[in-house]
Design a protein around this motif. Structure first.
Motif: not given
Length: 360
Positions: A49-73
């Motif tokens: 996970f921690h390697a592929a998070l910033v993979n410089i395009g060298g591991m494949g193509t990311v096409y979907s993320y799930t994010f933790r969100t916070v309340n608008a402010f």
């Protein structure tokens, strides 16, 4: 912020593989995932996970993320123009305030940025600085940032290039005018999305070539030392070649550490310095090279992967050293080989930095 992401890779048989990658304690139930998505792989592993998070395009193509969100402010922005001498006192206060005060409480400091014109203006010989602070607010929105878009950006860029070549004394004046155009007499309150847009609050001045470096910071005095070193460097470059300028103010930002191995802020409380040079500025490539050399050699600065830089395998090992028995470069390289065994997603740059001697 990232909880999970889907990465398309290619296995040794040439088949496209869908990998959902998460930390070891990821949000997905493995049994439910396998029942619903039998054609996908769920990988719950901290290193991957921690390697592929910033993979410089060298591991494949990311096409979907799930994010933790916070309340608008809301955030309230103040932009003030001061001398470098005055800015140093403010940095001492703001850095400590930013570290200590956490959370969306009215009046607490969310973040601050610094914009520096490294060339002193005569007759005072003062370096100009814009200090931009963002404080938490209960809203509602109030006021507006200056609208600088009425002047075509190319006019500004061509004006700077002309001044560099023909009338060098004007360049510091133009840079100060560029910064003054972003300041306001009254605070401006905005929703956080607008306030944190890195371009909306700046006086954009045309097409640029950009480098950025992140350096570990220990305290406010350390921040001031690094900024002063860059001011001195840019003044020295221009002193040796009168038309060689950094033709926009350089910007300083701050970030908390991250566990993502190849992130600029890996394992470091960091300050990032970004230097934009207008296209057409004399010797721009050399100016940026000297900027990166100063940041890397003097301060172990880590360049932004998506901007102009020229790392090699030896340098990346120096700026991402092993820590507590973990070598981030080795882990990153091993995960890249695991997810992309045939090097389908590599290029000359990735091979130069992580697989020297290979020319795919």
């Amino acid at each position: 912020m990232v909880l999970s992401f889907l990465l398309l890779t290619v296995n040794a048989n040439g088949d496209v593989v869908q990998n959902q990658i998460e930390p070891a304690d990821g949000i997905t139930d493995p049994q439910a995932f396998e029942a619903i998505y039998p054609d996908k792989n769920l990988i719950q592993d901290d290193n991957i996970f921690h390697a592929a998070l910033v993979n410089i395009g060298g591991m494949g193509t990311v096409y979907s993320y799930t994010f933790r969100t916070v309340n608008a402010f809301f955030l309230t922005e103040n932009r003030t123009f001061v001398t470098w001498e005055e800015a140093q006192d403010q940095i001492l206060a703001l850095y400590n305030r930013n570290i200590i005060e956490q959370g969306p409480v009215e009046g607490n400091l969310h973040s601050f940025e610094i914009f520096v014109n490294p060339y002193p203006m005569e007759p005072q010989g003062q370096v100009g600085v814009v200090i931009c602070t963002l404080e938490y607010s209960n809203g509602p929105p109030k006021g507006e940032r200056p609208d600088w878009h009425i002047i075509p950006h190319e006019w500004v860029r061509n004006g700077f290039v002309w001044a560099c070549n023909k009338f060098q004394e004007v360049v510091p004046v133009l840079l100060n005018l560029l910064m003054l155009a972003t300041t306001t007499d009254q605070p401006v309150t905005m929703n956080a999305v607008e306030a944190l847009d890195p371009l909306s609050g700046l006086a954009v001045s045309g097409e640029v070539t950009v480098s950025e470096c992140a350096m570990q910071t220990q305290n406010a005095e350390d921040v001031i030392q690094k900024i002063q070193a860059l001011i001195d460097q840019y003044q020295q470059i221009q002193g040796e070649n009168e038309n060689q300028f950094a033709t926009t103010p350089f910007a300083v930002r701050f970030s908390s550490p991250t566990n993502a191995y190849m992130a600029m802020q890996y394992n470091h409380q960091s300050m990032m310095i970004i230097s934009n040079i207008l296209v057409g500025t004399p010797n721009a490539d050399n100016t940026l090279q000297q900027f990166r050399d100063l940041m890397r050699i003097e301060f172990s600065g880590r360049p932004h992967w998506g901007m102009v830089q020229n790392l090699d395998a030896n340098e990346v090992g120096q700026i991402y050293p092993a820590n507590n028995g973990v070598d981030p470069v080795d882990v990153f390289r091993n995960v890249m080989q695991q997810l992309d065994p045939d090097g389908i997603f590599r290029n000359q740059f990735i091979n130069r930095v992580f697989f020297p001697g290979q020319n795919q």
